[in-house]
Design a protein around this motif. Sequence first.
Motif, PDB file in Angstrom:
ATOM      1  N   PHE A  40      10.274  -4.015 -12.293  1.00  0.00           N
ATOM      2  CA  PHE A  40       8.853  -3.968 -12.632  1.00  0.00           C
ATOM      3  C   PHE A  40       8.057  -4.922 -11.733  1.00  0.00           C
ATOM      4  CE2 PHE A  40       5.088  -5.353 -14.863  1.00  0.00           C
ATOM      5  CZ  PHE A  40       4.583  -4.190 -15.429  1.00  0.00           C
ATOM      6  N   ILE A  41       8.560  -6.151 -11.573  1.00  0.00           N
ATOM      7  CA  ILE A  41       7.864  -7.148 -10.737  1.00  0.00           C
ATOM      8  C   ILE A  41       7.835  -6.688  -9.271  1.00  0.00           C
ATOM      9  CG2 ILE A  41       7.987  -9.518  -9.808  1.00  0.00           C
ATOM     10  CD1 ILE A  41       8.867 -10.475 -12.566  1.00  0.00           C
ATOM     11  N   GLU A  42       8.930  -6.126  -8.815  1.00  0.00           N
ATOM     12  CA  GLU A  42       9.001  -5.627  -7.429  1.00  0.00           C
ATOM     13  C   GLU A  42       7.914  -4.560  -7.190  1.00  0.00           C
ATOM     14  OE1 GLU A  42      13.034  -4.283  -6.454  1.00  0.00           O
ATOM     15  OE2 GLU A  42      12.116  -2.848  -5.061  1.00  0.00           O
ATOM     16  N   ASN A  43       7.803  -3.624  -8.131  1.00  0.00           N
ATOM     17  CA  ASN A  43       6.796  -2.566  -7.987  1.00  0.00           C
ATOM     18  C   ASN A  43       5.367  -3.093  -8.129  1.00  0.00           C
ATOM     19  OD1 ASN A  43       8.651  -0.489  -7.530  1.00  0.00           O
ATOM     20  ND2 ASN A  43       9.015  -0.232  -9.718  1.00  0.00           N
ATOM     21  N   LEU A  44       5.188  -4.098  -8.999  1.00  0.00           N
ATOM     22  CA  LEU A  44       3.851  -4.675  -9.191  1.00  0.00           C
ATOM     23  C   LEU A  44       3.407  -5.420  -7.930  1.00  0.00           C
ATOM     24  CD1 LEU A  44       1.480  -5.040 -11.127  1.00  0.00           C
ATOM     25  CD2 LEU A  44       2.630  -7.016 -12.118  1.00  0.00           C
ATOM     26  N   LYS A  45       4.351  -6.087  -7.291  1.00  0.00           N
ATOM     27  CA  LYS A  45       4.035  -6.779  -6.035  1.00  0.00           C
ATOM     28  C   LYS A  45       3.664  -5.762  -4.943  1.00  0.00           C
ATOM     29  CE  LYS A  45       6.508 -11.151  -6.580  1.00  0.00           C
ATOM     30  NZ  LYS A  45       7.731 -11.900  -6.254  1.00  0.00           N
ATOM     31  N   ASP A  46       4.310  -4.622  -4.985  1.00  0.00           N
ATOM     32  CA  ASP A  46       4.024  -3.550  -4.045  1.00  0.00           C
ATOM     33  C   ASP A  46       2.580  -3.033  -4.256  1.00  0.00           C
ATOM     34  OD1 ASP A  46       4.965  -1.844  -1.974  1.00  0.00           O
ATOM     35  OD2 ASP A  46       5.188  -0.210  -3.420  1.00  0.00           O
ATOM     36  N   LEU A  47       2.198  -2.842  -5.516  1.00  0.00           N
ATOM     37  CA  LEU A  47       0.822  -2.445  -5.847  1.00  0.00           C
ATOM     38  C   LEU A  47      -0.163  -3.530  -5.415  1.00  0.00           C
ATOM     39  CD1 LEU A  47       0.883  -0.841  -9.441  1.00  0.00           C
ATOM     40  CD2 LEU A  47       0.081   0.235  -7.342  1.00  0.00           C
ATOM     41  N   ARG A  48       0.213  -4.787  -5.668  1.00  0.00           N
ATOM     42  CA  ARG A  48      -0.631  -5.924  -5.280  1.00  0.00           C
ATOM     43  C   ARG A  48      -0.934  -5.876  -3.782  1.00  0.00           C
ATOM     44  NH1 ARG A  48      -1.377 -10.935  -3.451  1.00  0.00           N
ATOM     45  NH2 ARG A  48      -2.165 -12.552  -4.833  1.00  0.00           N
ATOM     46  N   GLY A  49       0.106  -5.618  -2.991  1.00  0.00           N
ATOM     47  CA  GLY A  49      -0.060  -5.531  -1.542  1.00  0.00           C
ATOM     48  C   GLY A  49      -1.001  -4.395  -1.151  1.00  0.00           C
ATOM     49  N   ALA A  50      -0.860  -3.265  -1.826  1.00  0.00           N
ATOM     50  CA  ALA A  50      -1.712  -2.101  -1.521  1.00  0.00           C
ATOM     51  C   ALA A  50      -3.179  -2.392  -1.847  1.00  0.00           C
ATOM     52  CB  ALA A  50      -1.218  -0.878  -2.284  1.00  0.00           C
ATOM     53  N   ILE A  51      -3.416  -3.118  -2.941  1.00  0.00           N
ATOM     54  CA  ILE A  51      -4.790  -3.491  -3.305  1.00  0.00           C
ATOM     55  C   ILE A  51      -5.340  -4.474  -2.266  1.00  0.00           C
ATOM     56  CG2 ILE A  51      -6.224  -4.703  -5.033  1.00  0.00           C
ATOM     57  CD1 ILE A  51      -4.230  -3.574  -7.170  1.00  0.00           C
ATOM     58  N   LYS A  52      -4.532  -5.449  -1.919  1.00  0.00           N
ATOM     59  CA  LYS A  52      -4.961  -6.481  -0.961  1.00  0.00           C
ATOM     60  C   LYS A  52      -5.317  -5.859   0.393  1.00  0.00           C
ATOM     61  CE  LYS A  52      -3.928 -11.145   0.483  1.00  0.00           C
ATOM     62  NZ  LYS A  52      -2.885 -12.164   0.709  1.00  0.00           N
ATOM     63  N   ARG A  53      -4.504  -4.912   0.819  1.00  0.00           N
ATOM     64  CA  ARG A  53      -4.739  -4.273   2.120  1.00  0.00           C
ATOM     65  C   ARG A  53      -5.698  -3.087   2.026  1.00  0.00           C
ATOM     66  NH1 ARG A  53       0.728  -4.946   1.997  1.00  0.00           N
ATOM     67  NH2 ARG A  53       1.007  -2.750   1.515  1.00  0.00           N
ATOM     68  N   LYS A  54      -6.247  -2.850   0.836  1.00  0.00           N
ATOM     69  CA  LYS A  54      -7.144  -1.703   0.580  1.00  0.00           C
ATOM     70  C   LYS A  54      -6.498  -0.386   1.020  1.00  0.00           C
ATOM     71  CE  LYS A  54     -11.318  -4.544   1.033  1.00  0.00           C
ATOM     72  NZ  LYS A  54     -11.398  -4.884  -0.395  1.00  0.00           N
ATOM     73  N   ASN A  55      -5.218  -0.220   0.688  1.00  0.00           N
ATOM     74  CA  ASN A  55      -4.473   0.984   1.045  1.00  0.00           C
ATOM     75  C   ASN A  55      -4.762   2.096   0.022  1.00  0.00           C
ATOM     76  OD1 ASN A  55      -2.595   2.944   1.693  1.00  0.00           O
ATOM     77  ND2 ASN A  55      -0.969   1.473   2.142  1.00  0.00           N
ATOM     78  N   GLU A  56      -5.883   2.777   0.235  1.00  0.00           N
ATOM     79  CA  GLU A  56      -6.358   3.791  -0.719  1.00  0.00           C
ATOM     80  C   GLU A  56      -5.344   4.903  -0.929  1.00  0.00           C
ATOM     81  OE1 GLU A  56     -10.207   5.262   0.262  1.00  0.00           O
ATOM     82  OE2 GLU A  56     -11.180   3.325  -0.035  1.00  0.00           O
ATOM     83  N   LYS A  57      -4.768   5.371   0.170  1.00  0.00           N
ATOM     84  CA  LYS A  57      -3.830   6.506   0.085  1.00  0.00           C
ATOM     85  C   LYS A  57      -2.634   6.194  -0.800  1.00  0.00           C
ATOM     86  CE  LYS A  57      -4.802   9.221   4.166  1.00  0.00           C
ATOM     87  NZ  LYS A  57      -4.459   9.422   5.575  1.00  0.00           N
ATOM     88  N   LYS A  58      -2.098   4.991  -0.628  1.00  0.00           N
ATOM     89  CA  LYS A  58      -0.920   4.606  -1.404  1.00  0.00           C
ATOM     90  C   LYS A  58      -1.239   4.523  -2.898  1.00  0.00           C
ATOM     91  CE  LYS A  58       2.853   1.395  -1.611  1.00  0.00           C
ATOM     92  NZ  LYS A  58       3.687   0.467  -0.860  1.00  0.00           N
TER      93      LYS A  58
END
Lengths: 228, 228
Positions: free
Chosen positions: A180-198
């Motif tokens: 769960f933490i691994e996936n949440l960190k992945d989402l965190r990165g996508a938000i930080k980088r404004k990765n809309e597609k992901k």
Amino acid sequence: MSSYKNVVLKISSSLKNGAILTDVGSVKKKAIALIEKNIPKNISWISSHPIAGTEESGPESGFAELFKNRWCILTPSKKSKQKDLKLLGKFWKKLGSRVDVMDAKQHDFILSITSHMPHLIAYNIVNTTLKIKKKKDHNIVKYSAGGLRDFTRIAASNPIMWRDIFIQNPENTLKMIDKFIENLKDLRGAIKRKNEKKLEKIFMRTKKIRKEIIEAGQDIGKPDFGRK
Amino acid sequence: MSSYKNVVLKISSSLKNGAILTDVGSVKKKAIALIEKNIPKNISWISSHPIAGTEESGPESGFAELFKNRWCILTPSKKSKQKDLKLLGKFWKKLGSRVDVMDAKQHDFILSITSHMPHLIAYNIVNTTLKIKKKKDHNIVKYSAGGLRDFTRIAASNPIMWRDIFIQNPENTLKMIDKFIENLKDLRGAIKRKNEKKLEKIFMRTKKIRKEIIEAGQDIGKPDFGRK
């Protein structure tokens, strides 16, 4: 666990030869291992887990439709007779349940995903909120209809029961927390980088499972759970 | 954000002098900063956020009681007139809302706790579940009544809207994720060390907030949301 064992053994000692004995615990591996060794030979010991219930506890929280269309998992022990497994299945079906049989290891793994982890996460988000509330004195409760209130239902479940579930199923729970933490960190990165597609791709995927759950009769299809 | 700006400016150019214009977006700071600079002087621009809705979107998902007893937060801009703020408040009250006024910074902080974070967590637990399901091919859906199904409701919300909310409110969202992970690791440690007292203390505390939410009229008090 030792008080659980004592209760089961006390009950079993008062039963007639050939009786079927079951429990409805949420974790199977440790409980079955403990009882299996100690239960008298003349008792057919089979563990049950009806996947049903609300945030309330105790006999007065029961209602006629509690088990209707809900799955009940039966986990036989070395002290179970095959014919008794069928008989116990019939009993649960009479109460409205659908019945599956699986071993303790598989049960504890699946339930860690569908029940233990959601409860832990609900407790954690409400706990996180309370810590911020205490520090900043914001009136969080007023604005809880934006999503938080759904989690508070689950986080209002029996604290003692859930304390014991996590402690009795630590291997699966700890692994699920890490994923769960691994996936949440992945989402965190996508938000930080404004990765809309992901973000879009992930959020599209999660929408589908709700439809499947409703089609499987495991939730109602009304928006907002039909709350009024 | 630029299409949002274009729509608002197009509407405002067709309005009469002294008109009040509002929106119902979930993130205020960036939206208000963008519109505030560009909107014509003769328009009273005030942002609204009704904390109400379901997992469904679009006009056909509305219903008469949608705003009843739900809070609506008004966030004035530099282009808002005080008398118009009162008038817009009256409008929301007519629809059944209760009305609060706060600035964009406070709005975005509070909503990140009560709405943005719960949605992100729901998306994440469902996403984590789907990844395990794909790998292990377990029938998770069947056993979702053990807790998971509550999360799937929120994770069935509009993916595009939520993608945009997280990207427009990154500072608060990232901070909340970090706090959430910190607390989850703390729970993980308590489970690993079998710290019963600590788990019990946390789970007892979270139970209370549900009662407060029900007393504040922000959820129904029926077990299981009254699902049948």
